[in-house]
Design a protein around this motif. Structure first.
Motif, PDB file in Angstrom:
ATOM      1  N   PRO A   1      48.599  46.611  26.786  1.00  0.00           N
ATOM      2  CA  PRO A   1      49.090  47.697  27.431  1.00  0.00           C
ATOM      3  C   PRO A   1      49.317  48.857  26.484  1.00  0.00           C
ATOM      4  O   PRO A   1      49.667  49.967  27.027  1.00  0.00           O
ATOM      5  CB  PRO A   1      50.160  47.207  28.270  1.00  0.00           C
TER       6      PRO A   1
ATOM      7  N   GLY B   1      43.208  59.000  40.370  1.00  0.00           N
ATOM      8  CA  GLY B   1      42.304  57.922  40.393  1.00  0.00           C
ATOM      9  C   GLY B   1      41.602  57.612  39.153  1.00  0.00           C
ATOM     10  O   GLY B   1      41.484  58.696  38.360  1.00  0.00           O
ATOM     11  N   PRO B   2      41.354  56.564  38.994  1.00  0.00           N
ATOM     12  CA  PRO B   2      40.334  56.094  37.706  1.00  0.00           C
ATOM     13  C   PRO B   2      39.093  56.741  37.806  1.00  0.00           C
ATOM     14  O   PRO B   2      38.362  56.994  38.913  1.00  0.00           O
ATOM     15  CB  PRO B   2      40.275  54.514  37.751  1.00  0.00           C
TER      16      PRO B   2
ATOM     17  N   LEU C   1      41.199  51.730  31.195  1.00  0.00           N
ATOM     18  CA  LEU C   1      41.234  50.471  32.005  1.00  0.00           C
ATOM     19  C   LEU C   1      39.610  50.069  31.648  1.00  0.00           C
ATOM     20  O   LEU C   1      38.694  50.621  31.724  1.00  0.00           O
ATOM     21  CB  LEU C   1      41.156  50.642  33.600  1.00  0.00           C
TER      22      LEU C   1
ATOM     23  N   PHE D   1      39.657  44.067  36.561  1.00  0.00           N
ATOM     24  CA  PHE D   1      40.119  45.129  35.860  1.00  0.00           C
ATOM     25  C   PHE D   1      41.107  44.294  34.825  1.00  0.00           C
ATOM     26  O   PHE D   1      41.924  43.515  35.258  1.00  0.00           O
ATOM     27  CB  PHE D   1      41.029  46.227  36.669  1.00  0.00           C
ATOM     28  N   GLY D   2      41.317  45.127  33.701  1.00  0.00           N
ATOM     29  CA  GLY D   2      42.341  45.025  32.780  1.00  0.00           C
ATOM     30  C   GLY D   2      43.498  45.738  33.213  1.00  0.00           C
ATOM     31  O   GLY D   2      43.429  46.588  33.962  1.00  0.00           O
ATOM     32  N   LYS D   3      44.676  45.593  32.536  1.00  0.00           N
ATOM     33  CA  LYS D   3      45.863  46.234  33.027  1.00  0.00           C
ATOM     34  C   LYS D   3      45.920  47.677  32.362  1.00  0.00           C
ATOM     35  O   LYS D   3      46.719  48.398  32.964  1.00  0.00           O
ATOM     36  CB  LYS D   3      47.048  45.566  32.758  1.00  0.00           C
ATOM     37  N   GLY D   4      45.051  47.938  31.603  1.00  0.00           N
ATOM     38  CA  GLY D   4      44.947  49.389  30.974  1.00  0.00           C
ATOM     39  C   GLY D   4      45.926  49.465  29.842  1.00  0.00           C
ATOM     40  O   GLY D   4      46.728  48.918  29.658  1.00  0.00           O
TER      41      GLY D   4
ATOM     42  N   TYR E   1      42.162  49.105  46.789  1.00  0.00           N
ATOM     43  CA  TYR E   1      43.033  48.524  45.672  1.00  0.00           C
ATOM     44  C   TYR E   1      44.354  48.863  45.738  1.00  0.00           C
ATOM     45  O   TYR E   1      44.829  50.181  46.083  1.00  0.00           O
ATOM     46  CB  TYR E   1      42.273  49.058  44.397  1.00  0.00           C
TER      47      TYR E   1
ATOM     48  N   GLN F   1      47.525  49.460  43.022  1.00  0.00           N
ATOM     49  CA  GLN F   1      48.065  49.312  41.716  1.00  0.00           C
ATOM     50  C   GLN F   1      49.524  49.573  41.273  1.00  0.00           C
ATOM     51  O   GLN F   1      50.000  50.477  41.479  1.00  0.00           O
ATOM     52  CB  GLN F   1      47.202  50.650  40.793  1.00  0.00           C
TER      53      GLN F   1
ATOM     54  N   GLY G   1      52.610  47.995  35.713  1.00  0.00           N
ATOM     55  CA  GLY G   1      52.457  46.472  34.868  1.00  0.00           C
ATOM     56  C   GLY G   1      51.622  45.428  35.477  1.00  0.00           C
ATOM     57  O   GLY G   1      51.431  44.364  34.819  1.00  0.00           O
ATOM     58  N   ARG G   2      50.745  45.710  36.456  1.00  0.00           N
ATOM     59  CA  ARG G   2      50.085  44.761  37.298  1.00  0.00           C
ATOM     60  C   ARG G   2      48.396  44.960  37.004  1.00  0.00           C
ATOM     61  O   ARG G   2      47.794  44.202  37.644  1.00  0.00           O
ATOM     62  CB  ARG G   2      50.662  44.452  38.623  1.00  0.00           C
ATOM     63  N   GLY G   3      48.261  46.089  37.000  1.00  0.00           N
ATOM     64  CA  GLY G   3      46.810  46.564  36.986  1.00  0.00           C
ATOM     65  C   GLY G   3      46.270  46.583  38.459  1.00  0.00           C
ATOM     66  O   GLY G   3      46.915  46.770  39.396  1.00  0.00           O
ATOM     67  N   LEU G   4      44.825  46.748  38.567  1.00  0.00           N
ATOM     68  CA  LEU G   4      44.275  47.209  39.804  1.00  0.00           C
ATOM     69  C   LEU G   4      43.833  45.821  40.588  1.00  0.00           C
ATOM     70  O   LEU G   4      43.398  44.987  39.940  1.00  0.00           O
ATOM     71  CB  LEU G   4      43.031  47.907  39.640  1.00  0.00           C
TER      72      LEU G   4
ATOM     73  N   PHE H   1      50.684  52.115  44.114  1.00  0.00           N
ATOM     74  CA  PHE H   1      49.591  53.259  43.898  1.00  0.00           C
ATOM     75  C   PHE H   1      48.337  52.675  44.571  1.00  0.00           C
ATOM     76  O   PHE H   1      47.602  51.686  44.185  1.00  0.00           O
ATOM     77  CB  PHE H   1      49.377  53.780  42.694  1.00  0.00           C
TER      78      PHE H   1
ATOM     79  N   LEU I   1      44.719  52.769  46.071  1.00  0.00           N
ATOM     80  CA  LEU I   1      43.426  53.502  45.650  1.00  0.00           C
ATOM     81  C   LEU I   1      41.950  53.064  46.849  1.00  0.00           C
ATOM     82  O   LEU I   1      42.110  51.797  46.843  1.00  0.00           O
ATOM     83  CB  LEU I   1      42.987  53.403  44.277  1.00  0.00           C
TER      84      LEU I   1
END
Lengths: 115, 113
Positions: free
Chosen positions: A8, A43-44, A88, A105-108, B36, B38, B41-44, B88, B90
């Protein structure tokens, strides 16, 4: 072990540096490997994706996939302050029950590029 | 070109209150739609997906539900919010023809107090 692992950060680099972002995964069924950029409170946004192993380049961005090591990377050349965002990684396998590809997904990784 | 809208942008709701978040997609027909969450600390986390009107699949059991009353409209609901529902939210869409790319909306930031 989580399916997708991503450090992270935060990662802080000076402007112009080469940035390396990485993810590891455990599911051999993943076929597509993607990178999203997410600015704060937005948003991503899909940056790029690759299929199977190999490299793909798009401007200052290069994505690499090594399926034998279950390791993917995103390189950013000549980094700019506008690249400051959370990156991400995401991986996809076909979900037969859904009849569509599902993303994991990874956590980013939070990146800051300092002017 | 395709556009995805979400509203509201931000929401503060008390515990136990109902929830309704809306997502609409323009410029495409018969998309796959996704919700989704978010959390810090936990991702999507994928909550729901839909491959057509009235077709909803849930990925995570919880007090949320989703509906797709029209081809390009996806709604996330709850009858009674919990503190743990903060996050959040999405919405995303993809083309139905077996493509992998998912495109995200601007998101709704929900705070449950």
């Amino acid at each position: 072990q989580k399916e997708v692992e991503q450090d992270p950060g935060p990662l802080s680099v000076p402007e112009g540096a080469i940035v390396s972002l990485n993810c590891t995964y455990s599911n051999s069924a993943f076929q597509y490997f993607m990178w999203y950029r997410q600015y704060s409170r937005k948003g991503p946004e899909l940056l790029m994706y690759t299929y199977s192993s190999g490299n793909k380049e798009d401007g200052r961005f290069t994505a690499q996939v090594d399926k034998s090591s279950k390791y993917i990377s995103l390189f950013i050349r000549d980094s700019q302050p506008s690249d400051s965002a959370t990156y991400l990684c995401a991986m996809s396998a076909f979900h037969s029950g859904a009849g569509s590809y599902q993303l994991t997904f990874g956590k980013g990784t939070k990146l800051s590029v300092i002017p | 070109s395709q556009t995805i809208h979400q509203w509201p942008a931000t929401l503060v709701q008390p515990v136990g209150s109902p929830l309704s978040l809306e997502c609409t997609v323009e410029g495409t027909s018969n998309p796959n739609l996704y919700w989704y969450r978010q959390a810090a600390g936990r991702g999507l986390q994928l909550l729901f997906y839909s491959v057509g009107i009235g077709q909803i699949s849930s990925e995570v059991p919880q007090n949320l539900s989703a509906s797709r009353p029209q081809d390009r409209q996806f709604i996330l609901s709850s009858k009674k919010l919990l503190l743990s529902d903060s996050g959040f939210y999405l919405c995303a869409w993809s083309v139905q023809s077996g493509t992998v790319e998912q495109y995200f909306g601007p998101g709704t930031r929900l705070t449950v107090t």
